[in-house]
Design a protein around this motif. Structure first.
Motif, PDB file in Angstrom:
ATOM      1  N   PHE A   1      -8.785  -6.434  13.949  1.00  0.00           N
ATOM      2  CA  PHE A   1      -9.258  -7.473  14.666  1.00  0.00           C
ATOM      3  C   PHE A   1      -8.696  -8.837  14.303  1.00  0.00           C
ATOM      4  N   ALA A   2      -8.183  -8.802  13.320  1.00  0.00           N
ATOM      5  CA  ALA A   2      -7.637 -10.448  13.199  1.00  0.00           C
ATOM      6  C   ALA A   2      -6.424 -10.778  13.695  1.00  0.00           C
ATOM      7  N   PRO A   3      -6.675 -11.767  14.561  1.00  0.00           N
ATOM      8  CA  PRO A   3      -5.187 -12.091  15.322  1.00  0.00           C
ATOM      9  C   PRO A   3      -4.123 -12.553  14.630  1.00  0.00           C
ATOM     10  N   MET A   4      -4.388 -12.987  13.180  1.00  0.00           N
ATOM     11  CA  MET A   4      -3.512 -13.463  12.118  1.00  0.00           C
ATOM     12  C   MET A   4      -4.111 -13.431  10.871  1.00  0.00           C
ATOM     13  N   PRO A   5      -3.093 -13.108   9.785  1.00  0.00           N
ATOM     14  CA  PRO A   5      -3.623 -12.906   8.360  1.00  0.00           C
ATOM     15  C   PRO A   5      -4.132 -14.088   7.926  1.00  0.00           C
ATOM     16  N   ASP A   6      -4.907 -13.954   6.870  1.00  0.00           N
ATOM     17  CA  ASP A   6      -5.648 -15.071   6.229  1.00  0.00           C
ATOM     18  C   ASP A   6      -4.444 -16.153   5.666  1.00  0.00           C
ATOM     19  N   GLN A   7      -3.461 -15.598   5.172  1.00  0.00           N
ATOM     20  CA  GLN A   7      -2.322 -16.328   4.605  1.00  0.00           C
ATOM     21  C   GLN A   7      -1.800 -17.401   5.459  1.00  0.00           C
ATOM     22  N   TYR A   8      -1.668 -16.900   6.626  1.00  0.00           N
ATOM     23  CA  TYR A   8      -1.126 -17.675   7.727  1.00  0.00           C
ATOM     24  C   TYR A   8      -2.029 -19.079   8.039  1.00  0.00           C
ATOM     25  N   VAL A   9      -3.605 -18.439   8.024  1.00  0.00           N
ATOM     26  CA  VAL A   9      -4.545 -19.573   8.322  1.00  0.00           C
ATOM     27  C   VAL A   9      -4.311 -20.663   7.312  1.00  0.00           C
ATOM     28  N   PHE A  10      -4.467 -20.123   5.849  1.00  0.00           N
ATOM     29  CA  PHE A  10      -4.295 -21.322   4.965  1.00  0.00           C
ATOM     30  C   PHE A  10      -3.142 -22.074   4.624  1.00  0.00           C
ATOM     31  N   LEU A  11      -2.114 -21.512   5.382  1.00  0.00           N
ATOM     32  CA  LEU A  11      -0.677 -22.432   5.373  1.00  0.00           C
ATOM     33  C   LEU A  11      -0.947 -23.396   6.578  1.00  0.00           C
ATOM     34  N   ALA A  12      -1.618 -23.048   7.475  1.00  0.00           N
ATOM     35  CA  ALA A  12      -1.712 -23.916   8.745  1.00  0.00           C
ATOM     36  C   ALA A  12      -2.751 -25.019   8.436  1.00  0.00           C
ATOM     37  N   LEU A  13      -3.726 -24.789   7.500  1.00  0.00           N
ATOM     38  CA  LEU A  13      -4.540 -25.945   6.965  1.00  0.00           C
ATOM     39  C   LEU A  13      -3.743 -26.768   6.143  1.00  0.00           C
ATOM     40  N   GLN A  14      -2.831 -26.211   5.374  1.00  0.00           N
ATOM     41  CA  GLN A  14      -2.087 -26.985   4.671  1.00  0.00           C
ATOM     42  C   GLN A  14      -0.942 -27.805   5.717  1.00  0.00           C
ATOM     43  N   ARG A  15      -0.269 -27.204   6.441  1.00  0.00           N
ATOM     44  CA  ARG A  15       0.589 -27.883   7.346  1.00  0.00           C
ATOM     45  C   ARG A  15       0.212 -28.883   8.220  1.00  0.00           C
ATOM     46  N   LEU A  16      -1.218 -28.531   8.874  1.00  0.00           N
ATOM     47  CA  LEU A  16      -1.489 -29.456  10.038  1.00  0.00           C
ATOM     48  C   LEU A  16      -2.474 -30.620   9.446  1.00  0.00           C
ATOM     49  N   GLU A  17      -3.128 -30.338   8.185  1.00  0.00           N
ATOM     50  CA  GLU A  17      -3.933 -31.267   7.674  1.00  0.00           C
ATOM     51  C   GLU A  17      -3.817 -31.747   6.177  1.00  0.00           C
ATOM     52  N   LEU A  18      -3.686 -30.975   5.332  1.00  0.00           N
ATOM     53  CA  LEU A  18      -3.721 -31.322   3.954  1.00  0.00           C
ATOM     54  C   LEU A  18      -2.187 -31.985   3.530  1.00  0.00           C
ATOM     55  N   ALA A  19      -1.116 -31.577   4.427  1.00  0.00           N
ATOM     56  CA  ALA A  19      -0.052 -32.187   3.737  1.00  0.00           C
ATOM     57  C   ALA A  19       0.531 -33.570   4.426  1.00  0.00           C
ATOM     58  N   LYS A  20      -0.305 -33.976   5.254  1.00  0.00           N
ATOM     59  CA  LYS A  20      -0.139 -35.313   6.024  1.00  0.00           C
ATOM     60  C   LYS A  20      -0.323 -36.355   4.993  1.00  0.00           C
ATOM     61  N   ARG A  21       0.265 -37.455   4.897  1.00  0.00           N
ATOM     62  CA  ARG A  21       0.390 -38.531   4.062  1.00  0.00           C
ATOM     63  C   ARG A  21      -0.573 -39.577   4.888  1.00  0.00           C
ATOM     64  N   ASP A  22      -1.064 -40.434   3.841  1.00  0.00           N
ATOM     65  CA  ASP A  22      -1.889 -41.699   4.340  1.00  0.00           C
ATOM     66  C   ASP A  22      -2.943 -41.100   5.405  1.00  0.00           C
ATOM     67  N   ARG A  23      -3.556 -40.160   4.843  1.00  0.00           N
ATOM     68  CA  ARG A  23      -4.808 -39.753   5.671  1.00  0.00           C
ATOM     69  C   ARG A  23      -6.157 -39.809   4.980  1.00  0.00           C
ATOM     70  N   PRO A  24      -7.357 -39.959   5.777  1.00  0.00           N
ATOM     71  CA  PRO A  24      -8.579 -39.965   5.113  1.00  0.00           C
ATOM     72  C   PRO A  24      -8.922 -38.606   4.289  1.00  0.00           C
ATOM     73  N   PRO A  25      -9.836 -38.480   3.566  1.00  0.00           N
ATOM     74  CA  PRO A  25     -10.231 -37.250   2.805  1.00  0.00           C
ATOM     75  C   PRO A  25     -10.749 -36.116   3.914  1.00  0.00           C
ATOM     76  N   LEU A  26     -10.610 -35.002   3.756  1.00  0.00           N
ATOM     77  CA  LEU A  26     -10.602 -33.845   4.952  1.00  0.00           C
ATOM     78  C   LEU A  26     -11.917 -32.952   4.426  1.00  0.00           C
ATOM     79  N   PHE A  27     -12.724 -32.657   5.585  1.00  0.00           N
ATOM     80  CA  PHE A  27     -13.633 -31.758   5.301  1.00  0.00           C
ATOM     81  C   PHE A  27     -13.236 -30.770   6.313  1.00  0.00           C
ATOM     82  N   ALA A  28     -13.143 -29.426   5.951  1.00  0.00           N
ATOM     83  CA  ALA A  28     -12.959 -28.344   7.046  1.00  0.00           C
ATOM     84  C   ALA A  28     -13.506 -27.130   6.458  1.00  0.00           C
ATOM     85  N   GLU A  29     -13.860 -26.464   7.765  1.00  0.00           N
ATOM     86  CA  GLU A  29     -14.394 -24.961   7.594  1.00  0.00           C
ATOM     87  C   GLU A  29     -13.392 -24.137   7.964  1.00  0.00           C
ATOM     88  N   VAL A  30     -13.241 -23.121   7.345  1.00  0.00           N
ATOM     89  CA  VAL A  30     -12.145 -22.040   7.357  1.00  0.00           C
ATOM     90  C   VAL A  30     -12.880 -20.632   7.446  1.00  0.00           C
TER      91      VAL A  30
END
Length: 792
Positions: A611-640
């Protein structure tokens, strides 16, 4: 007889053809199954025709027709295979074209050899109808389901003859009827070849359907106009000898008795069948239905016309009740709740999509088609059964009256004594009437509940809280809410596999501690079971109990204050990660996320994992790459919303080095064990072990992510959305809806603020851990980390 000898010959020819297809283009499992079934039906139809038309020898024209039938079987096998593999269009069109050409040959041969017969004409018509049905099933996938009307017309006409005997009378020969039938085959074959522009193909199909409608309409009108005409007895038996007439009479008597018994059993089962899987035993069917006694008594008392009206009312109603029982059984097994007559129809589209993503398009379409046929069949069969039983009872009035008096006396005795063979299942049954009453009450209660629920949504003490008073205890923290799919209490307690999951949690906690993180855990009671994750998501976020689809629909149409809106009002950037979605989410505006990430913008190019279009590991890495790794950003609230632990658990990924994940293409080259859904789900122990492995993967991936990318400002709320289905939990009278929940943080001050909750240290809650309703979490969370508002 040569006709009898032809049966194995024709079956062998069909098998040879299928073998040739398998050797040349390859024939999958579906093709073999459909081909064999169609071959058996072809032989059975021929046998029935020989029995009906007496001692008959197959002529040369009949052998041509059987050759056409064999080609049609090959076409059916190729079409069945095309639902799972790329279609072999050239071969499909070739076989269809040859079969259509032979349609002209068999008639010419019959005329030249003077061997035309009623059996040959009937076989010729049935082969035409079958080939048209198969081709329409193929064309409907690309052109639209309406094309199935072309293929189903002949069989709908035949089915209508069961209810309206005058439709079974013979029709006069008409050349135009043959022209229309040939036109259907030619147009469908051209549409299969896909050689014309789409618009022209659709126009041709519409024209063919119009011709077919006109032809059937004319035949129906002729039969209606001549419905009172009497067939000549001489014409009816001219070509049948006396021995055949006698044999046919005996066969009809046996068939009539068998049909009456089948009708009685069908009505009996529909009336007394339980609606909960735990009561589905043979003893539950040893009951006397009062409703059946009443219906037969009314049939004996009423005149013929009123009796037929009664049967036409009771039959469909009984069919609907039987369908509700089947739905109750299915929903209890999947979601531990009964069928909701108001709201559950809304799940149809979602259920089909989920099924398609889980087992593949071909199997999903087969299941949907089977369900539709089952529903239609139950409505028709229960109606026919009631019609037959009431007619037979009226024809044998004295015997029937004595029977219902005796059965009624036994019912009263069992009722007075409270006799039971199965606990809580009395022999003196009124379950059908009781179920009907319960469904009416459920509808009325659902209507009343809408107003009550609307008032619950309006009452919100956090709605007007200013942003500077919200979540002050989490300022500067990245807060991630992670829903682990199907992570329920059964994963951590009282199951054969829970020790394995517990070991993963304990070992994961040690790894987190070594990275400076701590956790506290408890249980929440989910509003759903076995599926419908969005109900749990909305319950946690909104702080109101969302246990039905209509409640969800009503909620998202309001401005109810959610956790995501609270974080946004307090200055957080908000994001939602939903890797299972592949389209715009109409309810997304309700949560007010700044960004929603799904299959379309996460950038994954690797394989699916069941059923899973992608593994959880990729989703968490996307969370890191697209949001958490950004500099000079406000704090993040995310639902995964993770999906690797979603049923059917037939293909589970492996955790790899984070530096190798990339865009996910690496997973194409990694060996992953995979099993068929039917093979896995046919063994309870294996499916439970597979579920446990998927939970272990999801939890290990989460811990590894925190180890690699967690910092001092990371806070996670990790919880399950619901328990897995009953194939994992088992069927019990009181199934738990509890799911584990953990708060993980690096900063000790975060956990200090929830010390008053009484949650337990670590990732694994014990059986004595606190249990909250999931709708309590929002208010307790906002109250613990912000200022308590005044009551509204």
């Amino acid at each position: 007889m040569r006709a009898v000898q032809a049966f194995p010959v024709t079956g062998s020819i069909a098998l040879v053809l299928m073998g040739a297809l398998a050797l040349t283009v390859g024939l999958g499992e579906a093709g073999w199954v459909v081909g064999i079934i169609c071959g058996v039906i072809m032989n059975a139809a021929l046998a029935r025709g020989v029995l009906r038309y007496g001692h008959y020898r197959l002529g040369p024209a009949d052998w041509v027709t059987l050759a056409r039938a064999t080609l049609a079987v090959g076409v059916a096998a190729l079409v069945a295979d095309s639902f799972d593999e790329p279609a072999h269009v050239t071969l499909l069109v070739t076989l269809s074209a040859v079969a259509l050409a032979l349609d002209a040959v068999d008639g010419w041969v019959a005329r030249r050899s003077e061997t035309a017969s009623r059996l040959g004409a009937r076989l010729d018509g049935e082969v035409d109808a079958f080939l048209i049905l198969v081709l329409s099933a193929y064309v409907a996938r690309s052109t639209g389901a309406w094309v199935l009307l072309i293929g189903a017309a002949r069989y709908a006409f035949f089915a209508a003859g069961w209810l309206l005997p005058w439709l079974r009378e013979p029709l006069p020969p008409r050349f135009w009827r043959k022209v229309v039938a040939a036109t259907q085959g030619v147009v469908l074959t051209i549409a299969t070849a896909d050689v014309l522009p789409r618009a022209l193909t659709q126009a041709a199909l519409v024209g063919a359907l119009a011709l077919l409608s006109e032809s059937f309409g004319r035949d129906v009108w002729w039969l209606w106009a001549h419905r009172h005409a009497t067939r000549s007895p001489v014409a009816a038996v001219a070509d049948v000898d006396p021995a055949t007439v006698h044999l046919r009479g005996r066969v009809r008597t046996i068939i009539a008795a068998a049909l009456t018994i089948v009708a009685l059993l069908l009505v009996w089962v529909a009336l007394v069948a339980p609606d909960h899987p735990s009561r589905l035993t043979l003893g539950a069917f040893v009951r006397i239905p009062l409703e059946g006694i009443v219906v037969i008594a009314l049939a004996l008392a009423l005149p013929p016309t009123a009796r037929r009206v009664l049967a036409w009312v009771i039959g469909p109603a009984l069919g609907l009740l039987f369908i509700v029982k089947v739905l109750d059984l299915g929903l209890y097994a999947a979601f531990d709740r009964p069928f909701d007559p108001i709201a559950d129809w809304r799940y149809t589209g979602i259920g089909i999509e989920t099924l398609r993503d889980t087992v593949g398009p071909r199997d999903a379409y087969l299941v949907v088609a089977g369900a539709a046929l089952l529903i239609a069949g139950l409505l028709v069969l229960t109606t026919l059964a009631v019609l037959r039983l009431t007619r037979v009872a009226a024809d044998h009035r004295r015997w029937s009256l004595n029977a219902i008096l005796a059965i009624g006396a036994v019912w009263v005795l069992c009722w007075a004594l409270g006799a039971q063979l199965v606990s809580h299942v009395p022999i003196a049954s009124t379950s059908a009437a009781g179920l009907a009453v319960d469904e009416v009450r459920a509808v009325r209660a659902g209507i009343r509940d809408r107003a009550i629920f609307a008032d619950e949504v309006r009452r919100d003490r956090f709605r007007d809280t200013p942003g500077n008073q919200l979540l002050t205890g989490l300022r500067g923290k990245d807060v991630i809410v992670v829903f682990v799919e199907s992570y329920g209490r059964v994963a951590v307690q009282d199951s054969s596999f829970s020790p394995r999951v517990d070991a993963v949690l304990d070992e994961g906690m040690e790894r987190l501690r070594s990275a400076g993180f701590h956790a506290r855990s408890a249980f929440l009671t989910s509003p759903t079971f076995g599926g419908a994750s969005w109900l749990a998501h909305s319950t946690l976020q909104s702080g109101v109990w969302i246990n039905r689809q209509w409640r969800y629909d009503q909620l998202v149409a309001t401005d109810r204050f959610t956790l995501s809106q609270a974080f946004k009002r307090a200055g957080w950037r908000t994001a939602d990660y939903v890797p299972a979605d592949d389209r715009d989410w109409s309810q997304g505006s309700f949560y007010g996320y700044d960004n929603v990430y799904d299959q379309r913008n996460l950038g994954y190019v690797g394989p699916r994992f069941a059923f899973a279009p992608m593994p959880d590991q990729y989703v968490f890495l996307a969370l890191q790459r697209l949001e958490l790794a950004k500099r000079d950003r406000p704090p993040l609230f995310a639902e995964v919303d993770t999906v690797s632990s979603h049923a059917p658990w037939t293909r589970i990924p492996e955790l790899i080095d984070w530096d190798k994940v990339g865009n996910g293409s690496v997973f194409n080259s990694l060996p992953v064990s995979q099993v068929k859904t039917a093979a896995l789900w046919g063994n309870h122990d294996q499916v439970r072990a597979a579920y446990a492995r998927s939970i272990e993967y999801s939890l290990n991936t989460l811990v590894s992510f925190v180890q690699h990318y967690g910092d001092d400002d990371l806070v996670l709320v990790v919880l399950g959305d619901h328990q897995p289905s009953t194939i994992v939990t088992g069927l019990h009278p009181d199934l738990s809806h509890d799911v584990p929940i953990s708060v993980i943080a690096h900063d000790p001050a975060v956990l200090d603020q929830i010390a008053g909750w009484g949650w337990e240290d670590g990732l694994r809650p014990s059986p004595q851990a606190p249990v909250w309703p999931m709708d309590d979490f929002r208010d307790r969370f906002l109250g613990a980390f912000g200022k308590q508002p005044t009551a509204p």
